[in-house]
Design an enzyme around this catalytic site. Structure first.
Site, PDB file in Angstrom:
ATOM      1  N   GLY A 272       0.867  -1.053   0.032  1.00 35.62           N
ATOM      2  CA  GLY A 272       0.000  -0.026  -0.069  1.00 35.62           C
ATOM      3  C   GLY A 272       1.039   1.274  -0.060  1.00 35.62           C
ATOM      4  N   CYS A 339      -8.416  21.047  19.080  1.00 42.09           N
ATOM      5  CA  CYS A 339      -8.222  21.319  20.594  1.00 42.09           C
ATOM      6  C   CYS A 339      -7.575  20.063  21.109  1.00 42.09           C
ATOM      7  CB  CYS A 339      -9.557  21.636  21.184  1.00 42.09           C
ATOM      8  SG  CYS A 339     -10.195  23.004  20.548  1.00 42.09           S
ATOM      9  N   GLU A 340      -6.667  19.753  20.669  1.00 46.34           N
ATOM     10  CA  GLU A 340      -5.570  18.522  21.396  1.00 46.34           C
ATOM     11  C   GLU A 340      -4.226  19.048  21.073  1.00 46.34           C
ATOM     12  OE1 GLU A 340      -6.638  15.414  22.212  1.00 46.34           O
ATOM     13  OE2 GLU A 340      -8.634  15.561  21.588  1.00 46.34           O
ATOM     14  N   TYR A 368      -2.381   6.406   4.160  1.00 49.82           N
ATOM     15  CA  TYR A 368      -2.811   6.391   5.617  1.00 49.82           C
ATOM     16  C   TYR A 368      -2.909   8.012   5.894  1.00 49.82           C
ATOM     17  CZ  TYR A 368      -1.357   1.698   5.019  1.00 49.82           C
ATOM     18  OH  TYR A 368      -1.070   0.384   4.660  1.00 49.82           O
TER      19      TYR A 368
HETATM   20  C1  LIG Z   1      -2.712  -7.658   5.964  1.00 56.40           C
HETATM   21  C2  LIG Z   1      -2.084  -6.287   5.449  1.00 56.40           C
HETATM   22  N1  LIG Z   1      -1.652  -6.293   3.982  1.00 56.40           N
HETATM   23  C3  LIG Z   1      -1.178  -5.423   3.562  1.00 56.40           C
HETATM   24  C4  LIG Z   1      -1.007  -4.302   4.381  1.00 56.40           C
HETATM   25  C5  LIG Z   1      -0.238  -2.963   3.567  1.00 56.40           C
HETATM   26  O1  LIG Z   1       0.874  -2.463   4.394  1.00 56.40           O
HETATM   27  P1  LIG Z   1       1.778  -1.350   3.805  1.00 56.40           P
HETATM   28  O2  LIG Z   1       0.820  -0.373   3.337  1.00 56.40           O
HETATM   29  O3  LIG Z   1       2.627  -1.254   4.620  1.00 56.40           O
HETATM   30  O4  LIG Z   1       2.468  -1.953   2.407  1.00 56.40           O
HETATM   31  C6  LIG Z   1      -1.287  -4.197   5.621  1.00 56.40           C
HETATM   32  C7  LIG Z   1      -1.019  -2.816   6.343  1.00 56.40           C
HETATM   33  O5  LIG Z   1      -0.696  -2.638   7.578  1.00 56.40           O
HETATM   34  C8  LIG Z   1      -1.977  -5.041   5.936  1.00 56.40           C
HETATM   35  O6  LIG Z   1      -2.465  -5.363   7.229  1.00 56.40           O
END
Ligand SMILES: Cc1ncc(COP(=O)(O)O)c(C=O)c1O
Length: 414
Positions: A272, A339-340, A368
């Protein structure tokens, strides 16, 4: 984290061939901006590393599930990794074929499993025997036999932030090796699933490939007695170069370390972050600057509601001026209006003199970022913009105050 997509021309920050000050002027801030070129380059880099292993790449939707971006990645030939029925729904809506989707997640509801079975999802990564039982029953009722990979918790401590380490026994994820061995030996108890693979994902932003190799070895040893269990999904986790992580290995290093193990295996990966993180930036505007306790605070219209990673993971994203600002640089705390006390985008950003209206880019925020955005403090979530060469377009509009009321107004009228 400047790269060939986010770069400087005459001192000002551009994304591909678009000057970001002009883009921010047109769309307003805060805004997420993504580079199509950088996404393509990241996919090419992963392919160069993992194609020789015959690996199928399933983009991890949790990193960024914007429909246009899913379409782009699907168009580039990637399958998808989904962790909820909502992500599956999005992927299907973006035109992804169900058999190209793997469904992962430690707590899938029976409704989600049923939805995924009815949709014809390709693979299910299963994380408990109770889940396997539920899936088997639901599959039997439908007279289908889905592919299943058991997620192994190999008991390895990945070097990463504790919130994103998933392969140790203290984590909720996966099944311990002994239990995987036991289930594999009793596969006949689950006649409605094709238990043909194992899955490991030991964490995200992994500092080195060694633990991934160890996890893969553990999974392979468990599958060894069963020649028809030859699919190995090694998850994602390939890191990107946030501040302090610049020397981390690229996907090539992971592929090279894994290659000697994987002959004769059908390999899947679920990246990801390594596809989308450094293809995105969050643009914010300076509201006020003040000095307190000997620190310079640069208060912006962007906050932890757009980007929670610094507060949640102590993540350090580079924050750089968008305009051509010169002059002496000193450290500043870049913070938002929420407000944190945790609402800080960067605690130590080297910045020149900043004034109200100046813009800043928080780099490396494609992954993310927007997916974790919230309406806390009743803030509207920001728009997303995709840049392709000299062209750009809004791929998700800014929310409105009416959006903030809509779901409750609908409930009132029922
Ligand atoms: C099961 C699983 N696969 C793939 C990913 C993607 O990870 P990344 O974005 O670090 O490549 C995650 C994210 O934590 C995950 O939990």
């Amino acid at each position: 984290m400047l790269n060939e997509a986010f770069h400087r021309r005459d001192g000002a920050l551009w994304c591909e061939d678009v000057p970001l000050d002009a883009l921010a002027e047109a769309v307003g801030t805060p805004v997420y901006v993504y580079s199509a070129g950088r996404i393509a380059a990241n996919v090419a880099r992963l392919r160069a590393a993992f194609d020789p292993l015959g690996a199928a790449i399933h983009y991890s939707l949790k990193a960024n599930a914007n429909l246009t971006l899913i379409g782009l990645l699907h168009g580039a030939g990637l399958g998808m990794d989904a962790v909820s029925a909502g992500e599956i729904y999005r992927a299907l809506n973006a035109g992804v074929a169900p058999e190209r989707i793997v469904f992962a997640g430690v707590g899938k509801t029976p409704q989600e499993l049923a939805y995924a079975l009815d949709a014809g999802i390709g693979w299910f990564n299963v994380e408990s025997e109770a889940e396997l039982r539920t899936l088997d029953t639901l599959a039997g009722q439908r007279n289908v036999r889905p592919h299943v990979a058991l997620r192994v918790n190999p008991g390895v401590e990945a070097q990463t932030h504790r919130h994103i380490a998933t392969g140790h026994f203290g984590a909720k994820f996966g099944l311990p090796p002994t239990e995987v061995a036991d289930i594999l030996a009793r596969r006949a108890d689950y006649p409605h699933v094709d238990l043909a693979g194992l899955h490991v994902h030991i964490g995200s932003q992994l500092a080195r490939p060694d633990e991934t190799v160890e996890a893969a070895r553990t999974a392979q040893a468990l599958a060894a007695p069963y020649p028809d269990v030859r699919t190995l999904n090694i998850g994602g986790g390939f890191p990107v170069a946030y501040v302090g992580d610049e020397g981390y290995p690229g996907p090539q290093a992971f592929a090279a370390a894994l290659a000697p193990l994987l002959g004769g295996w059908q390999v899947k990966i679920e990246p990801g972050r390594s596809i989308i993180a450094d293809a995105g930036a969050l643009l914010v505007s300076v509201l006020y600057v003040k000095t307190q306790g000997g620190q310079r605070f640069v208060l912006t219209d962007g906050s932890m509601t757009e980007l929670i990673r610094p507060a949640l993971y102590d993540a350090v994203h580079p924050v750089v001026p968008v305009g051509n600002l010169s002059g002496d640089v000193s450290d500043a705390v870049v913070a938002g209006p929420v407000c944190e006390s945790a609402d800080v985008l960067n605690r130590c950003a080297p910045l020149p003199d900043m004034r109200s209206g100046d813009r800043l880019a928080v780099l490396g925020t494609g992954a993310y970022g927007m997916v974790m955005a919230s309406n806390y403090n009743m803030r509207v979530r920001p728009p997303e913009v995709l840049v392709q060469g000299a062209a750009w377009r809004v791929i998700r509009r800014r929310e409105t105050w009416d959006d903030l009321l809509a779901l409750e107004r609908e409930a009132d009228s029922k």
